[in-house]
Scaffold this motif. Structure first.
Motif, short mmCIF file in Angstrom:
data_model
loop_
_atom_site.label_atom_id
_atom_site.label_comp_id
_atom_site.label_asym_id
_atom_site.label_seq_id
_atom_site.Cartn_x
_atom_site.Cartn_y
_atom_site.Cartn_z
N HIS A 89 -12.34 -3.04 -15.81
CA HIS A 89 -11.95 -3.54 -17.13
C HIS A 89 -10.59 -2.94 -17.48
CE1 HIS A 89 -15.90 -5.22 -17.99
NE2 HIS A 89 -16.39 -4.14 -17.42
N SER A 90 -9.85 -3.64 -18.30
CA SER A 90 -8.53 -3.15 -18.69
C SER A 90 -8.21 -3.59 -20.11
CB SER A 90 -7.47 -3.69 -17.72
OG SER A 90 -6.21 -3.21 -18.06
N ILE A 91 -7.73 -2.64 -20.89
CA ILE A 91 -7.30 -2.90 -22.26
C ILE A 91 -5.90 -2.35 -22.41
CG2 ILE A 91 -7.76 -2.52 -24.70
CD1 ILE A 91 -10.69 -1.84 -23.83
N GLU A 92 -4.94 -3.21 -22.69
CA GLU A 92 -3.54 -2.79 -22.83
C GLU A 92 -3.36 -2.15 -24.21
OE1 GLU A 92 0.41 -2.14 -22.98
OE2 GLU A 92 -0.42 -3.56 -24.40
N LEU A 93 -2.95 -0.89 -24.24
CA LEU A 93 -2.86 -0.13 -25.48
C LEU A 93 -1.45 0.20 -25.92
CD1 LEU A 93 -5.74 2.46 -24.97
CD2 LEU A 93 -5.76 0.40 -26.34
N GLY A 94 -0.47 -0.35 -25.28
CA GLY A 94 0.91 0.02 -25.57
C GLY A 94 1.30 -0.04 -27.03
N SER A 95 0.99 -1.12 -27.72
CA SER A 95 1.41 -1.23 -29.12
C SER A 95 0.66 -0.25 -30.01
CB SER A 95 1.23 -2.66 -29.62
OG SER A 95 -0.10 -3.08 -29.49
N MET A 96 -0.60 0.04 -29.71
CA MET A 96 -1.33 1.02 -30.50
C MET A 96 -0.77 2.42 -30.31
SD MET A 96 -5.27 0.03 -30.87
CE MET A 96 -5.77 -1.05 -29.57
#
Length: 90
Positions: A58-65
């Motif tokens: 699974h992958s969740i892109e967190l850059g903006s957070m």
């Protein structure tokens, strides 16, 4: 939970050096269930490459957070959102 692997990427313009650090991601991907990219615009590329690997991850892109937590105003929606994101992540 704990972080099992951390791949250091440049704080700016990570996409331009992706061929240098992406192999380190490939070394770890079979040993994890979740990948949390935070690489600016390279995050989109990371997501696509992970998808194309067809792995059980699974992958969740967190850059903006992460930008919000660092008080970086890189997107218009970030105004007054730090408290909300801190409650979610911390």
């Amino acid at each position: 939970g704990s972080v099992d692997y951390y791949v250091m990427i440049p704080p700016k313009d990570a996409y331009y050096s992706i061929d240098k650090w992406w192999p380190k991601v490939l070394e770890c991907v079979d040993d994890v269930d979740l990948v949390l990219p935070a690489g600016g615009m390279a995050g989109r590329v990371i997501q696509k490459r992970l998808w194309n690997l067809n792995k059980e991850v699974h992958s969740i892109e967190l850059g903006s957070m992460v930008d919000v937590l660092d008080d970086l105003k890189t997107r218009s929606w970030m105004t007054n959102k730090k408290e909300i994101i801190e409650r979610i992540l911390l």
